[in-house]
Scaffold this active site. Structure first.
Site, PDB file in Angstrom:
ATOM      1  N   CYS A 164       0.663  -1.160   0.059  1.00  0.00           N
ATOM      2  CA  CYS A 164      -0.142  -0.011   0.000  1.00  0.00           C
ATOM      3  C   CYS A 164       1.021   1.268   0.080  1.00  0.00           C
ATOM      4  O   CYS A 164       0.319   2.285  -0.261  1.00  0.00           O
ATOM      5  CB  CYS A 164      -0.829  -0.024   1.265  1.00  0.00           C
ATOM      6  N   HIS A 303      -2.552   8.129   5.934  1.00  0.00           N
ATOM      7  CA  HIS A 303      -3.078   6.823   5.254  1.00  0.00           C
ATOM      8  C   HIS A 303      -4.446   6.557   5.602  1.00  0.00           C
ATOM      9  O   HIS A 303      -5.048   6.033   4.954  1.00  0.00           O
ATOM     10  CB  HIS A 303      -1.651   5.809   5.672  1.00  0.00           C
ATOM     11  N   GLU A 314      -0.874   5.392  13.064  1.00  0.00           N
ATOM     12  CA  GLU A 314      -0.404   6.521  12.440  1.00  0.00           C
ATOM     13  C   GLU A 314      -0.557   7.859  13.127  1.00  0.00           C
ATOM     14  O   GLU A 314       0.135   8.598  13.281  1.00  0.00           O
ATOM     15  CB  GLU A 314      -1.276   6.474  11.080  1.00  0.00           C
ATOM     16  N   LYS A 335      -9.629   7.996   2.134  1.00  0.00           N
ATOM     17  CA  LYS A 335      -9.956   6.716   1.990  1.00  0.00           C
ATOM     18  C   LYS A 335     -11.552   6.570   2.510  1.00  0.00           C
ATOM     19  O   LYS A 335     -12.040   5.653   2.089  1.00  0.00           O
ATOM     20  CB  LYS A 335      -9.059   5.603   2.686  1.00  0.00           C
ATOM     21  N   HIS A 340      -9.841   1.742  -0.018  1.00  0.00           N
ATOM     22  CA  HIS A 340      -8.171   1.815  -0.240  1.00  0.00           C
ATOM     23  C   HIS A 340      -7.762   1.396  -1.480  1.00  0.00           C
ATOM     24  O   HIS A 340      -8.035   0.280  -1.758  1.00  0.00           O
ATOM     25  CB  HIS A 340      -7.830   0.776   1.099  1.00  0.00           C
ATOM     26  N   PHE A 399       1.674  -3.037   4.087  1.00  0.00           N
ATOM     27  CA  PHE A 399       2.131  -4.621   4.597  1.00  0.00           C
ATOM     28  C   PHE A 399       3.492  -4.806   4.396  1.00  0.00           C
ATOM     29  O   PHE A 399       3.930  -4.250   3.351  1.00  0.00           O
ATOM     30  CB  PHE A 399       1.049  -5.688   4.069  1.00  0.00           C
TER      31      PHE A 399
END
Length: 414
Positions: A164, A303, A314, A335, A340, A399
């Site tokens: 991502c 994010h 985050e 998002k 996403h 990830f």
């Protein structure tokens, strides 16, 4: 050696909010939700029924029917976004040194739809009977290669795969490529199309996706009731140029890529570092690279995936990187509207940052209802707002512990 400045002269995007940059941005500012029931396949036997789909996209508008049959959807989306970006830039690649132009275009997974369909064909007919285009349709680098072929580009052509964070890495790598003198023009960004039964099933089985059936409570970043992300698809492509090169040809400068930071948690295959240490380090690197202080950051595109761990970690990372200033900075997650976009998310959100700089406007985090004490920053809840911003920060976390952060500055004349 004098540091070369890197500017943005073109942008293209297809997202769940629209099939162009302007349409996507307008809907983001208005708080439109691009998430809805899955239409690309029958999902009645699966737990997840919502996704952020690109709507009304017709690939035959940019390629002939034979090409459509020989390319996966992620590549088609990339080509459409690249075409929009190049058109806005005004570049004529026939007039450029093709060896000094490049493509850095990410995808997290590549041609998953083709992979699933071809495996099913192989089971029925035998694997030696699958399409000869199976491999070039599925491998992750082929969107980048197809863009290079389309525009006759012969410099470096790569595909950073960082889950991502890939789209953010592509923009950052392109900035460094130009800044360090290896070329004058790079098309960069990301593309993804993984709304397939296999893709959705895989993310569902690892408890990453929200199984909520109400679009208003599915992708809810920073909300205490968040339960997972919503899969999206799309593409974002930016044209980066060396500043003097852009000025010589009279290009309109849309913004500047000022700084880039990249780190790895080195912690877990899917979970983020619970302390947010290395995500914070990526932000600090980006600000140091740009030569700015935290107090000069006027907007953060988070994010913000809507997973319990990501949003809390985050938030912690932003506090570490920006200190007390973190509480003063608008930080929204688009998002909440797009879902996403995996490897495309960093590129699309980079474009949203540049548009926020252009319009001096922070898009909202929509459908925010229940505050979470662990996510206590200004997430621009539900309604966007006018802001004063000279520098914007875009975070992408993937990830495997991949972290990227980008700093963008305003274009000339803004």
């Amino acid at each position: 050696m004098k540091t070369r400045r890197v500017v943005v002269t073109g942008m293209g995007a297809l997202t769940p909010l629209g099939n162009s940059v302007e349409e996507s941005w307008r809907n983001a500012c208005d708080g439109v939700c691009g998430i809805g029931p899955i239409t690309q396949y029958d999902c009645s036997s699966q737990k997840v029924s919502l996704a952020g789909e690109v709507k009304g996209f017709d690939p035959t508008q940019i390629m002939d029917k034979k090409e459509v049959r020989r390319t996966d959807r992620f590549t088609q989306l990339a080509l459409a976004a690249a075409q929009e970006a190049v058109k806005q830039s005004g570049l004529d690649f026939a007039q450029e040194d093709a060896a000094r132009c490049g493509v850095i275009l990410s995808s997290g997974i590549g041609g998953l739809l083709t992979m699933q369909n071809t495996c099913e064909t192989g089971v029925r007919k035998g694997y030696d009977k699958v399409s000869p285009f199976f491999i070039p349709m599925t491998i992750t680098n082929l969107a980048a290669a197809q863009v290079a072929i389309r525009f006759d580009i012969h410099g470096m052509c790569t595909c950073p795969v960082a889950a991502c964070a890939g789209g953010g890495a592509a923009v950052g790598d392109a900035m460094r490529f130009i800044r360090d003198g290896y070329g004058e023009v790079v098309l960069c960004g990301g593309a993804e199309a993984t709304i397939t039964p296999l893709g959705m099933g895989g993310f569902t089985s690892m408890h990453a996706l929200s199984t909520e059936s109400n679009p208003e409570r599915a992708s809810i970043p920073f909300d205490a009731e968040r339960s997972g992300f919503v899969m999206g698809e799309g593409a974002g492509v930016l044209v980066l140029e060396e500043y003097e090169h852009a000025k010589r040809r009279g290009a309109t400068i849309l913004g500047e890529v000022c700084g880039y930071g990249a780190t790895c948690d080195g912690y877990h295959i899917t979970a983020p570092d619970p302390q947010g240490t290395w995500a914070a380090r990526a932000m600090t690197q980006a600000m140091e690279d740009a030569g700015i202080t935290p107090q000069q950051v006027g907007y953060i595109n988070a994010h913000g995936t809507s997973t319990p761990m990501n949003d809390a970690c985050e938030t912690m990372a932003v506090k570490q990187a920006l200190g007390e200033w973190a509480k003063q900075v608008p930080m929204s997650s688009t998002k909440s509207m797009t879902g996403h976009l995996l490897g495309a998310s960093g590129a699309v959100e980079a474009i949203f940052c540049l548009m926020a700089l252009r319009d001096q406007f922070a898009p909202p985090t929509i459908h925010y209802q229940v505050p979470d004490p662990q996510c206590d920053l200004d997430v621009v809840p539900n309604v966007g707002r006018k802001i004063q911003v000279d520098y914007a920060l875009s975070n992408s976390l993937g990830f495997g512990g991949h972290n990227t952060s980008l700093v963008f500055g305003r274009g000339e004349g803004m």
